[in-house]
Design a protein around this motif. Sequence first.
Motif, PDB file in Angstrom:
ATOM      1  N   PHE A 181     -19.989 -11.312   1.188  1.00  0.00           N
ATOM      2  CA  PHE A 181     -19.395 -11.657  -0.225  1.00  0.00           C
ATOM      3  C   PHE A 181     -20.315 -12.289  -1.196  1.00  0.00           C
ATOM      4  N   THR A 182     -20.714 -13.236  -1.857  1.00  0.00           N
ATOM      5  CA  THR A 182     -21.752 -13.730  -2.564  1.00  0.00           C
ATOM      6  C   THR A 182     -22.686 -12.777  -2.883  1.00  0.00           C
ATOM      7  N   GLN A 183     -23.541 -12.211  -1.843  1.00  0.00           N
ATOM      8  CA  GLN A 183     -24.697 -11.333  -2.248  1.00  0.00           C
ATOM      9  C   GLN A 183     -24.139 -10.230  -2.147  1.00  0.00           C
ATOM     10  N   GLN A 184     -23.516  -9.206  -1.951  1.00  0.00           N
ATOM     11  CA  GLN A 184     -22.349  -8.189  -1.816  1.00  0.00           C
ATOM     12  C   GLN A 184     -20.991  -7.864  -2.444  1.00  0.00           C
ATOM     13  N   ASP A 185     -21.270  -6.733  -2.916  1.00  0.00           N
ATOM     14  CA  ASP A 185     -20.094  -6.391  -3.403  1.00  0.00           C
ATOM     15  C   ASP A 185     -18.887  -5.567  -2.687  1.00  0.00           C
ATOM     16  N   SER A 186     -18.171  -6.844  -2.028  1.00  0.00           N
ATOM     17  CA  SER A 186     -17.269  -7.128  -1.267  1.00  0.00           C
ATOM     18  C   SER A 186     -15.598  -7.115  -1.679  1.00  0.00           C
ATOM     19  N   LEU A 187     -15.018  -6.520  -1.237  1.00  0.00           N
ATOM     20  CA  LEU A 187     -13.388  -6.692  -1.495  1.00  0.00           C
ATOM     21  C   LEU A 187     -12.914  -7.075   0.193  1.00  0.00           C
ATOM     22  N   LEU A 188     -12.373  -8.369  -0.668  1.00  0.00           N
ATOM     23  CA  LEU A 188     -10.958  -8.444   0.328  1.00  0.00           C
ATOM     24  C   LEU A 188      -9.946  -8.400  -0.051  1.00  0.00           C
ATOM     25  N   ALA A 189      -9.121  -7.829   0.783  1.00  0.00           N
ATOM     26  CA  ALA A 189      -7.680  -7.366   0.312  1.00  0.00           C
ATOM     27  C   ALA A 189      -6.320  -8.234   1.399  1.00  0.00           C
ATOM     28  N   ILE A 190      -5.926  -9.141   0.967  1.00  0.00           N
ATOM     29  CA  ILE A 190      -4.253  -9.768   1.763  1.00  0.00           C
ATOM     30  C   ILE A 190      -3.116  -8.107   1.229  1.00  0.00           C
ATOM     31  N   VAL A 191      -2.479  -8.231   1.898  1.00  0.00           N
ATOM     32  CA  VAL A 191      -1.224  -7.053   1.552  1.00  0.00           C
ATOM     33  C   VAL A 191       0.227  -8.006   2.714  1.00  0.00           C
ATOM     34  N   TRP A 192       1.025  -7.717   2.253  1.00  0.00           N
ATOM     35  CA  TRP A 192       2.576  -7.825   3.264  1.00  0.00           C
ATOM     36  C   TRP A 192       2.638  -6.666   4.181  1.00  0.00           C
ATOM     37  N   ASP A 193       3.508  -6.157   4.354  1.00  0.00           N
ATOM     38  CA  ASP A 193       3.849  -5.113   5.265  1.00  0.00           C
ATOM     39  C   ASP A 193       4.849  -4.877   4.662  1.00  0.00           C
ATOM     40  N   GLU A 194       6.024  -4.999   4.790  1.00  0.00           N
ATOM     41  CA  GLU A 194       6.861  -5.092   4.116  1.00  0.00           C
ATOM     42  C   GLU A 194       7.842  -6.649   3.786  1.00  0.00           C
ATOM     43  N   ALA A 195       8.919  -6.003   2.584  1.00  0.00           N
ATOM     44  CA  ALA A 195       9.607  -7.449   2.232  1.00  0.00           C
ATOM     45  C   ALA A 195      10.707  -7.484   3.201  1.00  0.00           C
ATOM     46  N   ASP A 196      11.300  -8.626   3.262  1.00  0.00           N
ATOM     47  CA  ASP A 196      12.436  -9.585   3.682  1.00  0.00           C
ATOM     48  C   ASP A 196      13.818  -9.665   3.202  1.00  0.00           C
ATOM     49  N   GLY A 197      13.710  -7.461   2.681  1.00  0.00           N
ATOM     50  CA  GLY A 197      15.130  -7.554   2.073  1.00  0.00           C
ATOM     51  C   GLY A 197      14.175  -7.740   0.531  1.00  0.00           C
ATOM     52  N   GLY A 198      15.038  -7.907  -0.843  1.00  0.00           N
ATOM     53  CA  GLY A 198      14.465  -7.931  -2.070  1.00  0.00           C
ATOM     54  C   GLY A 198      14.391  -6.143  -2.278  1.00  0.00           C
ATOM     55  N   ALA A 199      14.652  -6.545  -3.569  1.00  0.00           N
ATOM     56  CA  ALA A 199      14.765  -5.269  -4.724  1.00  0.00           C
ATOM     57  C   ALA A 199      13.513  -4.499  -4.793  1.00  0.00           C
ATOM     58  N   GLY A 200      13.768  -2.955  -4.190  1.00  0.00           N
ATOM     59  CA  GLY A 200      12.581  -2.117  -3.808  1.00  0.00           C
ATOM     60  C   GLY A 200      11.347  -2.183  -3.554  1.00  0.00           C
TER      61      GLY A 200
END
Length: 307
Positions: A231-250
Amino acid sequence: MGRWPRALVGSIGLALLALLPGSGALAQSPATPAAPLVLGAPGSGGVPNLAHIVLVVMENKGTAAIIGNPAAPYLNALASRYAYSAAYSAVAHPSLPNYLALIGGSTYGIDTDCSRCFVSAPNLADTLALAGKSGMAYLESVPGACYTGSTDVYAQKHNPFIYFTDVRQNWGRCHSLVPYNQLSQALAANQLPDFSWITPNICHDMHDCSVATGDQWLAQNLPPLLESPAFTQQDSLLAIVWDEADGGAGNQVPLILAGRDVKRGYVSRVPATHYSLLRTIEDAWGLPPLTANDQQAVPLADFFVQP
Protein backbone atom coordinates in the motif's frame (compact mmCIF):
# COMPACT_ATOMS: atom_id res chain seq x y z
CA MET A 1 -0.48 -21.73 -2.27
CA GLY A 2 -2.35 -18.57 -3.10
CA ARG A 3 -2.85 -18.72 -6.86
CA TRP A 4 -6.17 -19.87 -8.21
CA PRO A 5 -4.86 -22.03 -11.08
CA ARG A 6 -5.41 -21.12 -14.73
CA ALA A 7 -5.35 -24.79 -15.77
CA LEU A 8 -8.97 -25.26 -14.85
CA VAL A 9 -9.92 -22.28 -16.98
CA GLY A 10 -8.37 -23.74 -20.11
CA SER A 11 -9.77 -27.20 -19.56
CA ILE A 12 -13.38 -26.10 -19.28
CA GLY A 13 -13.44 -23.17 -21.66
CA LEU A 14 -13.85 -19.46 -21.32
CA ALA A 15 -17.63 -19.37 -21.25
CA LEU A 16 -19.74 -20.84 -18.48
CA LEU A 17 -16.86 -22.19 -16.43
CA ALA A 18 -17.45 -24.59 -13.61
CA LEU A 19 -20.64 -26.31 -14.77
CA LEU A 20 -19.63 -29.28 -12.69
CA PRO A 21 -21.84 -31.56 -10.62
CA GLY A 22 -22.35 -30.24 -7.10
CA SER A 23 -22.74 -32.06 -3.83
CA GLY A 24 -25.72 -29.98 -2.78
CA ALA A 25 -28.88 -28.46 -4.19
CA LEU A 26 -28.30 -25.95 -6.96
CA ALA A 27 -29.92 -22.54 -6.94
CA GLN A 28 -33.26 -22.54 -8.70
CA SER A 29 -32.80 -19.21 -10.49
CA PRO A 30 -29.54 -19.05 -12.46
CA ALA A 31 -27.88 -15.75 -13.19
CA THR A 32 -28.35 -14.07 -16.53
CA PRO A 33 -24.93 -14.64 -18.14
CA ALA A 34 -22.89 -11.78 -19.51
CA ALA A 35 -20.72 -12.07 -22.59
CA PRO A 36 -18.20 -14.95 -22.84
CA LEU A 37 -15.32 -14.65 -20.39
CA VAL A 38 -12.72 -12.71 -22.36
CA LEU A 39 -10.16 -10.38 -20.77
CA GLY A 40 -10.35 -6.66 -21.38
CA ALA A 41 -7.94 -3.81 -20.76
CA PRO A 42 -6.87 -3.25 -17.13
CA GLY A 43 -7.65 0.15 -15.68
CA SER A 44 -10.82 0.79 -17.64
CA GLY A 45 -13.99 2.71 -16.84
CA GLY A 46 -12.16 5.32 -14.78
CA VAL A 47 -10.80 2.69 -12.35
CA PRO A 48 -6.99 2.55 -12.04
CA ASN A 49 -4.97 -0.60 -12.74
CA LEU A 50 -4.37 -1.68 -9.16
CA ALA A 51 -1.54 -3.80 -7.77
CA HIS A 52 -3.62 -5.32 -4.97
CA ILE A 53 -7.26 -5.29 -3.90
CA VAL A 54 -8.27 -6.24 -0.36
CA LEU A 55 -11.96 -6.66 0.45
CA VAL A 56 -13.12 -6.80 4.08
CA VAL A 57 -16.76 -7.75 4.62
CA MET A 58 -18.49 -6.80 7.84
CA GLU A 59 -22.00 -7.64 9.05
CA ASN A 60 -25.49 -6.28 9.43
CA LYS A 61 -25.04 -2.55 9.93
CA GLY A 62 -26.58 0.32 8.02
CA THR A 63 -24.66 3.44 7.08
CA ALA A 64 -26.00 5.49 9.99
CA ALA A 65 -24.83 2.82 12.46
CA ILE A 66 -21.19 3.37 11.40
CA ILE A 67 -20.66 6.77 9.81
CA GLY A 68 -20.74 9.41 12.54
CA ASN A 69 -21.03 6.84 15.32
CA PRO A 70 -18.55 7.64 18.14
CA ALA A 71 -18.39 3.90 18.90
CA ALA A 72 -16.46 3.48 15.64
CA PRO A 73 -13.60 6.01 15.85
CA TYR A 74 -11.19 4.05 13.67
CA LEU A 75 -13.66 3.52 10.85
CA ASN A 76 -14.73 7.16 10.91
CA ALA A 77 -11.12 8.33 10.87
CA LEU A 78 -10.45 6.09 7.87
CA ALA A 79 -13.59 7.33 6.09
CA SER A 80 -12.61 10.96 6.75
CA ARG A 81 -9.04 10.47 5.60
CA TYR A 82 -9.98 8.59 2.46
CA ALA A 83 -13.51 8.15 1.08
CA TYR A 84 -16.88 6.58 1.79
CA SER A 85 -20.21 6.22 0.05
CA ALA A 86 -23.39 7.82 1.31
CA ALA A 87 -25.43 6.05 -1.38
CA TYR A 88 -24.34 2.40 -1.36
CA SER A 89 -26.83 -0.43 -0.92
CA ALA A 90 -26.82 -4.15 -0.42
CA VAL A 91 -28.86 -6.18 -2.90
CA ALA A 92 -30.82 -8.62 -0.72
CA HIS A 93 -31.56 -10.10 2.68
CA PRO A 94 -30.23 -12.10 4.52
CA SER A 95 -26.43 -12.39 4.46
CA LEU A 96 -25.61 -15.16 2.00
CA PRO A 97 -27.14 -13.75 -1.20
CA ASN A 98 -25.17 -10.54 -0.68
CA TYR A 99 -21.91 -12.46 -0.30
CA LEU A 100 -22.64 -14.42 -3.47
CA ALA A 101 -23.44 -11.21 -5.33
CA LEU A 102 -20.06 -9.76 -4.39
CA ILE A 103 -18.11 -12.54 -6.13
CA GLY A 104 -20.66 -14.06 -8.51
CA GLY A 105 -22.70 -11.16 -9.80
CA SER A 106 -25.97 -12.76 -8.74
CA THR A 107 -27.95 -13.99 -5.75
CA TYR A 108 -28.90 -17.08 -7.80
CA GLY A 109 -32.41 -16.94 -6.39
CA ILE A 110 -31.11 -17.76 -2.91
CA ASP A 111 -33.02 -15.99 -0.14
CA THR A 112 -31.82 -17.84 2.97
CA ASP A 113 -28.55 -18.51 4.76
CA CYS A 114 -28.57 -22.08 3.48
CA SER A 115 -25.54 -24.31 3.91
CA ARG A 116 -25.99 -26.78 1.02
CA CYS A 117 -27.29 -24.47 -1.71
CA PHE A 118 -24.16 -24.86 -3.82
CA VAL A 119 -23.87 -22.98 -7.10
CA SER A 120 -22.41 -24.10 -10.43
CA ALA A 121 -21.61 -20.82 -12.15
CA PRO A 122 -18.66 -18.63 -13.13
CA ASN A 123 -17.32 -16.54 -10.26
CA LEU A 124 -14.50 -14.19 -9.33
CA ALA A 125 -12.08 -17.08 -8.74
CA ASP A 126 -12.55 -18.04 -12.40
CA THR A 127 -11.89 -14.60 -13.81
CA LEU A 128 -8.91 -13.98 -11.53
CA ALA A 129 -7.41 -17.25 -12.76
CA LEU A 130 -8.16 -16.27 -16.34
CA ALA A 131 -6.11 -13.08 -15.80
CA GLY A 132 -3.31 -14.91 -13.99
CA LYS A 133 -4.07 -13.11 -10.73
CA SER A 134 -3.35 -14.65 -7.34
CA GLY A 135 -6.07 -14.73 -4.72
CA MET A 136 -6.70 -15.83 -1.15
CA ALA A 137 -9.63 -15.73 1.26
CA TYR A 138 -8.50 -15.12 4.84
CA LEU A 139 -11.20 -16.35 7.22
CA GLU A 140 -10.89 -15.65 10.93
CA SER A 141 -11.59 -18.64 13.20
CA VAL A 142 -12.08 -21.11 10.33
CA PRO A 143 -10.85 -24.53 11.58
CA GLY A 144 -8.69 -25.11 8.52
CA ALA A 145 -8.23 -24.54 4.80
CA CYS A 146 -11.07 -25.64 2.51
CA TYR A 147 -13.39 -26.06 5.51
CA THR A 148 -17.08 -26.70 4.85
CA GLY A 149 -19.38 -26.09 7.79
CA SER A 150 -19.79 -23.66 10.68
CA THR A 151 -18.66 -23.38 14.29
CA ASP A 152 -19.67 -21.20 17.21
CA VAL A 153 -17.50 -18.36 15.92
CA TYR A 154 -17.12 -19.09 12.19
CA ALA A 155 -20.05 -18.98 9.76
CA GLN A 156 -19.89 -20.74 6.40
CA LYS A 157 -22.41 -18.24 5.01
CA HIS A 158 -19.71 -15.57 5.30
CA ASN A 159 -17.39 -17.46 2.93
CA PRO A 160 -19.05 -17.28 -0.49
CA PHE A 161 -16.24 -19.05 -2.34
CA ILE A 162 -17.05 -22.39 -0.69
CA TYR A 163 -20.53 -22.29 -2.25
CA PHE A 164 -19.17 -22.47 -5.80
CA THR A 165 -18.75 -26.02 -7.07
CA ASP A 166 -15.61 -25.36 -9.08
CA VAL A 167 -13.88 -23.87 -6.04
CA ARG A 168 -14.75 -26.80 -3.77
CA GLN A 169 -13.77 -29.39 -6.38
CA ASN A 170 -10.42 -27.81 -7.28
CA TRP A 171 -7.73 -28.52 -4.67
CA GLY A 172 -5.71 -25.37 -5.29
CA ARG A 173 -8.67 -23.05 -5.16
CA CYS A 174 -10.24 -24.68 -2.15
CA HIS A 175 -6.97 -24.58 -0.23
CA SER A 176 -6.75 -20.85 -0.92
CA LEU A 177 -9.58 -20.44 1.63
CA VAL A 178 -7.39 -20.30 4.71
CA PRO A 179 -7.27 -19.24 8.38
CA TYR A 180 -6.90 -15.51 8.86
CA ASN A 181 -3.50 -15.72 10.59
CA GLN A 182 -1.92 -16.57 7.24
CA LEU A 183 -2.45 -12.96 6.17
CA SER A 184 0.18 -11.73 8.65
CA GLN A 185 2.59 -14.30 7.24
CA ALA A 186 1.97 -13.01 3.72
CA LEU A 187 2.53 -9.40 4.82
CA ALA A 188 5.73 -10.30 6.68
CA ALA A 189 7.08 -11.96 3.53
CA ASN A 190 5.87 -9.08 1.33
CA GLN A 191 3.74 -11.58 -0.57
CA LEU A 192 0.26 -10.12 -0.40
CA PRO A 193 -1.86 -11.78 -3.12
CA ASP A 194 -3.28 -9.68 -5.91
CA PHE A 195 -6.76 -10.19 -4.44
CA SER A 196 -7.48 -10.81 -0.77
CA TRP A 197 -10.87 -11.47 0.80
CA ILE A 198 -11.09 -11.00 4.59
CA THR A 199 -13.90 -12.37 6.74
CA PRO A 200 -13.61 -11.55 10.45
CA ASN A 201 -15.29 -14.04 12.79
CA ILE A 202 -18.91 -13.51 13.80
CA CYS A 203 -17.96 -11.37 16.78
CA HIS A 204 -15.37 -9.17 15.10
CA ASP A 205 -17.53 -8.58 12.02
CA MET A 206 -20.20 -6.94 14.25
CA HIS A 207 -22.71 -9.77 13.70
CA ASP A 208 -22.78 -11.02 17.31
CA CYS A 209 -20.78 -8.26 19.00
CA SER A 210 -20.93 -4.49 19.14
CA VAL A 211 -19.88 -1.84 16.66
CA ALA A 212 -17.13 -0.88 19.10
CA THR A 213 -15.78 -4.43 19.19
CA GLY A 214 -15.61 -4.62 15.40
CA ASP A 215 -14.05 -1.18 15.15
CA GLN A 216 -11.36 -2.15 17.66
CA TRP A 217 -10.58 -5.32 15.71
CA LEU A 218 -10.18 -3.34 12.49
CA ALA A 219 -8.03 -0.76 14.30
CA GLN A 220 -5.67 -3.57 15.35
CA ASN A 221 -5.63 -5.46 12.06
CA LEU A 222 -5.80 -2.94 9.22
CA PRO A 223 -2.81 -0.66 9.99
CA PRO A 224 -0.23 -3.40 9.25
CA LEU A 225 -1.92 -3.85 5.88
CA LEU A 226 -2.08 -0.14 5.04
CA GLU A 227 1.51 0.34 6.23
CA SER A 228 2.84 -2.56 4.15
CA PRO A 229 4.81 -1.99 0.92
CA ALA A 230 1.78 -3.22 -1.01
CA PHE A 231 0.00 0.00 0.00
CA THR A 232 2.82 2.46 0.65
CA GLN A 233 4.80 1.67 -2.49
CA GLN A 234 2.08 0.43 -4.87
CA ASP A 235 -1.33 1.52 -6.05
CA SER A 236 -3.55 -0.80 -4.03
CA LEU A 237 -7.13 -0.62 -2.77
CA LEU A 238 -8.73 -1.53 0.55
CA ALA A 239 -12.51 -1.80 0.52
CA ILE A 240 -14.54 -2.26 3.71
CA VAL A 241 -18.20 -3.04 3.16
CA TRP A 242 -21.14 -4.42 5.12
CA ASP A 243 -23.21 -7.26 3.71
CA GLU A 244 -26.67 -5.87 4.54
CA ALA A 245 -28.39 -3.35 6.75
CA ASP A 246 -30.08 -4.61 9.89
CA GLY A 247 -33.32 -2.86 9.08
CA GLY A 248 -33.02 0.66 7.72
CA ALA A 249 -34.43 2.18 4.58
CA GLY A 250 -33.22 0.93 1.22
CA ASN A 251 -30.81 -1.64 2.69
CA GLN A 252 -28.16 1.11 2.66
CA VAL A 253 -24.80 0.00 4.04
CA PRO A 254 -21.39 1.64 4.55
CA LEU A 255 -18.61 1.35 2.00
CA ILE A 256 -15.19 2.79 2.83
CA LEU A 257 -12.33 2.83 0.31
CA ALA A 258 -8.67 3.53 1.10
CA GLY A 259 -5.48 3.60 -0.98
CA ARG A 260 -3.08 5.91 -2.78
CA ASP A 261 -5.44 6.42 -5.73
CA VAL A 262 -8.50 7.13 -3.59
CA LYS A 263 -9.63 10.75 -3.24
CA ARG A 264 -8.95 12.20 0.18
CA GLY A 265 -11.90 13.35 2.27
CA TYR A 266 -14.37 12.36 -0.42
CA VAL A 267 -18.03 11.42 0.05
CA SER A 268 -19.65 9.70 -2.91
CA ARG A 269 -23.33 10.28 -3.52
CA VAL A 270 -23.45 8.19 -6.68
CA PRO A 271 -25.93 5.31 -6.17
CA ALA A 272 -24.06 1.99 -6.07
CA THR A 273 -24.51 -1.61 -4.95
CA HIS A 274 -22.48 -4.77 -4.38
CA TYR A 275 -22.56 -5.26 -8.14
CA SER A 276 -20.79 -1.90 -8.52
CA LEU A 277 -18.00 -3.07 -6.22
CA LEU A 278 -17.60 -6.28 -8.23
CA ARG A 279 -17.58 -4.23 -11.44
CA THR A 280 -14.85 -2.01 -9.98
CA ILE A 281 -12.63 -5.04 -9.30
CA GLU A 282 -13.29 -6.25 -12.83
CA ASP A 283 -12.46 -2.90 -14.43
CA ALA A 284 -9.24 -2.54 -12.44
CA TRP A 285 -7.88 -5.75 -13.97
CA GLY A 286 -9.78 -6.07 -17.22
CA LEU A 287 -11.78 -9.02 -15.92
CA PRO A 288 -14.89 -9.96 -17.88
CA PRO A 289 -18.29 -9.40 -16.25
CA LEU A 290 -19.89 -12.52 -14.81
CA THR A 291 -23.57 -11.64 -15.28
CA ALA A 292 -25.73 -8.86 -16.62
CA ASN A 293 -25.86 -7.44 -13.08
CA ASP A 294 -22.19 -6.50 -12.81
CA GLN A 295 -21.98 -5.81 -16.55
CA GLN A 296 -24.64 -3.10 -16.21
CA ALA A 297 -23.45 -1.75 -12.85
CA VAL A 298 -21.66 1.59 -12.73
CA PRO A 299 -18.10 1.18 -11.36
CA LEU A 300 -16.97 3.25 -8.38
CA ALA A 301 -14.84 5.45 -10.64
CA ASP A 302 -15.77 8.68 -8.84
CA PHE A 303 -13.76 7.52 -5.78
CA PHE A 304 -10.45 7.62 -7.63
CA VAL A 305 -8.11 10.45 -8.51
CA GLN A 306 -8.14 10.60 -12.28
CA PRO A 307 -4.84 10.99 -14.15
